[in-house]
Design a protein around this motif. Structure first.
Motif, PDB file in Angstrom:
ATOM      1  N   GLU A   6      35.056  -4.501 -71.443  1.00 56.82           N
ATOM      2  CA  GLU A   6      36.251  -4.965 -70.747  1.00 56.82           C
ATOM      3  C   GLU A   6      35.935  -5.969 -69.648  1.00 56.82           C
ATOM      4  O   GLU A   6      36.754  -6.819 -69.320  1.00 56.82           O
ATOM      5  CB  GLU A   6      37.012  -3.773 -70.154  1.00 56.82           C
ATOM      6  N   SER A   7      34.751  -5.860 -69.049  1.00 60.57           N
ATOM      7  CA  SER A   7      34.417  -6.735 -67.921  1.00 60.57           C
ATOM      8  C   SER A   7      33.501  -7.888 -68.307  1.00 60.57           C
ATOM      9  O   SER A   7      33.148  -8.701 -67.471  1.00 60.57           O
ATOM     10  CB  SER A   7      33.766  -5.924 -66.792  1.00 60.57           C
ATOM     11  N   ARG A   8      33.105  -7.943 -69.573  1.00 63.43           N
ATOM     12  CA  ARG A   8      32.156  -8.982 -69.984  1.00 63.43           C
ATOM     13  C   ARG A   8      32.851 -10.336 -70.088  1.00 63.43           C
ATOM     14  O   ARG A   8      33.924 -10.454 -70.661  1.00 63.43           O
ATOM     15  CB  ARG A   8      31.519  -8.631 -71.329  1.00 63.43           C
ATOM     16  N   TRP A   9      32.216 -11.353 -69.532  1.00 62.41           N
ATOM     17  CA  TRP A   9      32.730 -12.714 -69.643  1.00 62.41           C
ATOM     18  C   TRP A   9      32.400 -13.261 -71.034  1.00 62.41           C
ATOM     19  O   TRP A   9      31.447 -12.822 -71.677  1.00 62.41           O
ATOM     20  CB  TRP A   9      32.070 -13.635 -68.628  1.00 62.41           C
ATOM     21  N   PRO A  10      33.143 -14.283 -71.461  1.00 63.95           N
ATOM     22  CA  PRO A  10      32.724 -14.985 -72.679  1.00 63.95           C
ATOM     23  C   PRO A  10      31.358 -15.639 -72.452  1.00 63.95           C
ATOM     24  O   PRO A  10      30.997 -15.973 -71.319  1.00 63.95           O
ATOM     25  CB  PRO A  10      33.803 -16.060 -72.861  1.00 63.95           C
ATOM     26  N   GLU A  11      30.595 -15.795 -73.521  1.00 63.79           N
ATOM     27  CA  GLU A  11      29.266 -16.389 -73.391  1.00 63.79           C
ATOM     28  C   GLU A  11      29.330 -17.761 -72.738  1.00 63.79           C
ATOM     29  O   GLU A  11      28.467 -18.119 -71.916  1.00 63.79           O
ATOM     30  CB  GLU A  11      28.595 -16.501 -74.750  1.00 63.79           C
ATOM     31  N   VAL A  12      30.347 -18.544 -73.074  1.00 63.34           N
ATOM     32  CA  VAL A  12      30.466 -19.884 -72.498  1.00 63.34           C
ATOM     33  C   VAL A  12      30.651 -19.807 -70.987  1.00 63.34           C
ATOM     34  O   VAL A  12      30.196 -20.688 -70.252  1.00 63.34           O
ATOM     35  CB  VAL A  12      31.625 -20.660 -73.169  1.00 63.34           C
ATOM     36  N   ALA A  13      31.272 -18.724 -70.490  1.00 59.62           N
ATOM     37  CA  ALA A  13      31.445 -18.565 -69.048  1.00 59.62           C
ATOM     38  C   ALA A  13      30.122 -18.205 -68.374  1.00 59.62           C
ATOM     39  O   ALA A  13      29.832 -18.677 -67.266  1.00 59.62           O
ATOM     40  CB  ALA A  13      32.491 -17.491 -68.760  1.00 59.62           C
ATOM     41  N   ARG A  14      29.306 -17.383 -69.026  1.00 59.31           N
ATOM     42  CA  ARG A  14      27.985 -17.065 -68.456  1.00 59.31           C
ATOM     43  C   ARG A  14      27.128 -18.318 -68.350  1.00 59.31           C
ATOM     44  O   ARG A  14      26.439 -18.538 -67.340  1.00 59.31           O
ATOM     45  CB  ARG A  14      27.281 -15.998 -69.308  1.00 59.31           C
ATOM     46  N   ASP A  15      27.166 -19.142 -69.382  1.00 59.00           N
ATOM     47  CA  ASP A  15      26.407 -20.398 -69.342  1.00 59.00           C
ATOM     48  C   ASP A  15      26.912 -21.304 -68.221  1.00 59.00           C
ATOM     49  O   ASP A  15      26.120 -21.958 -67.521  1.00 59.00           O
ATOM     50  CB  ASP A  15      26.520 -21.121 -70.680  1.00 59.00           C
ATOM     51  N   TYR A  16      28.221 -21.358 -68.053  1.00 60.23           N
ATOM     52  CA  TYR A  16      28.864 -22.195 -67.030  1.00 60.23           C
ATOM     53  C   TYR A  16      28.402 -21.758 -65.637  1.00 60.23           C
ATOM     54  O   TYR A  16      27.999 -22.589 -64.814  1.00 60.23           O
ATOM     55  CB  TYR A  16      30.364 -22.029 -67.195  1.00 60.23           C
ATOM     56  N   GLU A  66      23.583 -11.002 -63.408  1.00 66.36           N
ATOM     57  CA  GLU A  66      22.870  -9.778 -63.773  1.00 66.36           C
ATOM     58  C   GLU A  66      23.852  -8.718 -64.269  1.00 66.36           C
ATOM     59  O   GLU A  66      23.578  -8.008 -65.254  1.00 66.36           O
ATOM     60  CB  GLU A  66      22.084  -9.243 -62.573  1.00 66.36           C
ATOM     61  N   LYS A  67      25.007  -8.622 -63.627  1.00 64.96           N
ATOM     62  CA  LYS A  67      26.022  -7.662 -64.073  1.00 64.96           C
ATOM     63  C   LYS A  67      26.561  -8.003 -65.454  1.00 64.96           C
ATOM     64  O   LYS A  67      27.109  -7.146 -66.141  1.00 64.96           O
ATOM     65  CB  LYS A  67      27.169  -7.619 -63.059  1.00 64.96           C
ATOM     66  N   GLN A  68      26.400  -9.274 -65.838  1.00 63.96           N
ATOM     67  CA  GLN A  68      26.844  -9.714 -67.159  1.00 63.96           C
ATOM     68  C   GLN A  68      25.731  -9.607 -68.211  1.00 63.96           C
ATOM     69  O   GLN A  68      25.877 -10.100 -69.319  1.00 63.96           O
ATOM     70  CB  GLN A  68      27.350 -11.155 -67.074  1.00 63.96           C
ATOM     71  N   GLY A  69      24.638  -8.973 -67.843  1.00 63.72           N
ATOM     72  CA  GLY A  69      23.576  -8.737 -68.809  1.00 63.72           C
ATOM     73  C   GLY A  69      22.449  -9.741 -68.788  1.00 63.72           C
ATOM     74  O   GLY A  69      21.532  -9.661 -69.616  1.00 63.72           O
ATOM     75  N   VAL A  70      22.471 -10.708 -67.877  1.00 64.48           N
ATOM     76  CA  VAL A  70      21.377 -11.683 -67.777  1.00 64.48           C
ATOM     77  C   VAL A  70      20.243 -11.046 -66.987  1.00 64.48           C
ATOM     78  O   VAL A  70      20.457 -10.499 -65.904  1.00 64.48           O
ATOM     79  CB  VAL A  70      21.843 -12.978 -67.089  1.00 64.48           C
ATOM     80  N   ASP A 229      24.635 -30.555 -74.776  1.00 64.08           N
ATOM     81  CA  ASP A 229      24.174 -29.165 -74.817  1.00 64.08           C
ATOM     82  C   ASP A 229      25.060 -28.357 -73.876  1.00 64.08           C
ATOM     83  O   ASP A 229      24.934 -28.455 -72.654  1.00 64.08           O
ATOM     84  CB  ASP A 229      22.706 -29.109 -74.374  1.00 64.08           C
ATOM     85  N   GLU A 230      25.961 -27.548 -74.431  1.00 68.06           N
ATOM     86  CA  GLU A 230      26.916 -26.806 -73.614  1.00 68.06           C
ATOM     87  C   GLU A 230      26.225 -25.781 -72.723  1.00 68.06           C
ATOM     88  O   GLU A 230      26.666 -25.520 -71.604  1.00 68.06           O
ATOM     89  CB  GLU A 230      27.929 -26.102 -74.518  1.00 68.06           C
ATOM     90  N   LYS A 231      25.127 -25.204 -73.197  1.00 67.95           N
ATOM     91  CA  LYS A 231      24.429 -24.181 -72.427  1.00 67.95           C
ATOM     92  C   LYS A 231      23.775 -24.766 -71.181  1.00 67.95           C
ATOM     93  O   LYS A 231      23.843 -24.191 -70.103  1.00 67.95           O
ATOM     94  CB  LYS A 231      23.370 -23.489 -73.287  1.00 67.95           C
TER      95      LYS A 231
END
Length: 259
Positions: A6-16, A66-70, A229-231
């Motif tokens: 429920e709290s996970r951001w989209p991958e594109v948001a983590r990269d951003y 880190e809270k998002q799994g990085v 490169d979006e990442k």
């Protein structure tokens, strides 16, 4: 550490967010390199203060990542140079004061505009506090650029031409417009990249109005959306030097760490 569904951001948001954080990390590095090389004591003090602010902001953004799994160790001490997603102009140490001021001014303002566009609840209050720091950073940059545009217009214009393509790549491609920006569609930001690009350039057009400094035009093919490169928010495979990565990771100081 992992985020629940429920709290996970989209991958594109983590990269951003990582690109914003890495840009601030490199801003801190570049401010440090110029801390005692500015034209006067005021600039040295300002640069030291700006660098300290940026590193404090990096720590907050890294905690969110880190809270998002990085992995925190990877973020701080275990990356290859090509794994940093900083704005391309910060890949290199500037060789002269006007070049440095354009380098950090463009990068700092672009990072702030991307950060200020975030409307996720995890950033409630944080962006406002960071904005209080950024207000003084950006005012200082603009004041120095206005003076340099009068005293050394050719140097300022050359640095703008040198760094503008890379900073536009960091902001994002023109194809990310209204209805086509994945972060806006995900509800993570409230402004499309195309809008941010326009506001960014318009600021410098206004800043340099009445001077001999011309601001590069916005062109839809910079960056080329097919090569972007979006990442890492850039075109091409450029990156910081290994020496800089070692400094960021404290490699030479690890022998002094007390366990």
């Amino acid at each position: 550490m992992s985020a629940d569904a429920e709290s996970r951001w989209p991958e594109v948001a983590r990269d951003y967010v990582q690109a914003i954080a890495d840009t601030k990390l490199l801003l801190g590095q570049r401010y440090g390199e110029w801390m005692l090389k500015g034209p006067n004591l005021e600039d040295d003090i300002s640069g030291a203060s700006n660098g300290q602010d940026e590193i404090g902001q990096v720590r907050q953004l890294f905690r969110l990542l880190e809270k998002q799994g990085v992995d925190r160790d990877w973020l701080e001490t275990d990356r290859e140079p090509a794994e940093y997603a900083n704005a391309q102009p910060l890949d290199e140490e500037a060789e002269a004061w006007p070049t440095f001021m354009v380098q950090v001014a463009l990068s700092d303002r672009a990072a702030w505009l991307l950060l200020d566009a975030i409307r996720h609840e995890d950033f409630t209050g944080m962006v406002q506090k960071m904005g209080e720091d950024e207000y003084f950073h950006l005012e200082h940059h603009d004041a120095r650029l206005e003076t340099l545009a009068v005293d050394q217009p050719e140097a300022v214009e050359a640095a703008l031409e040198r760094y503008f393509p890379g900073i536009l790549a960091f902001i994002g491609p023109a194809t990310h417009g209204a209805g086509a920006d994945p972060l806006v569609e995900a509800g993570f930001t409230d402004r499309a990249v195309a809008e941010i690009r326009g506001a960014f350039r318009e600021h410098y057009v206004d800043l340099f109005a009445g001077t001999d400094v011309a601001v590069p035009a916005l062109t839809d093919d910079v960056p080329d959306p097919d090569e972007w490169d979006e990442k890492r928010r850039r075109s091409g495979d450029g990156h910081i030097d290994q020496r800089v990565a070692d400094q960021l990771q404290g490699v030479t100081n690890r022998e002094y760490v007390i366990e």
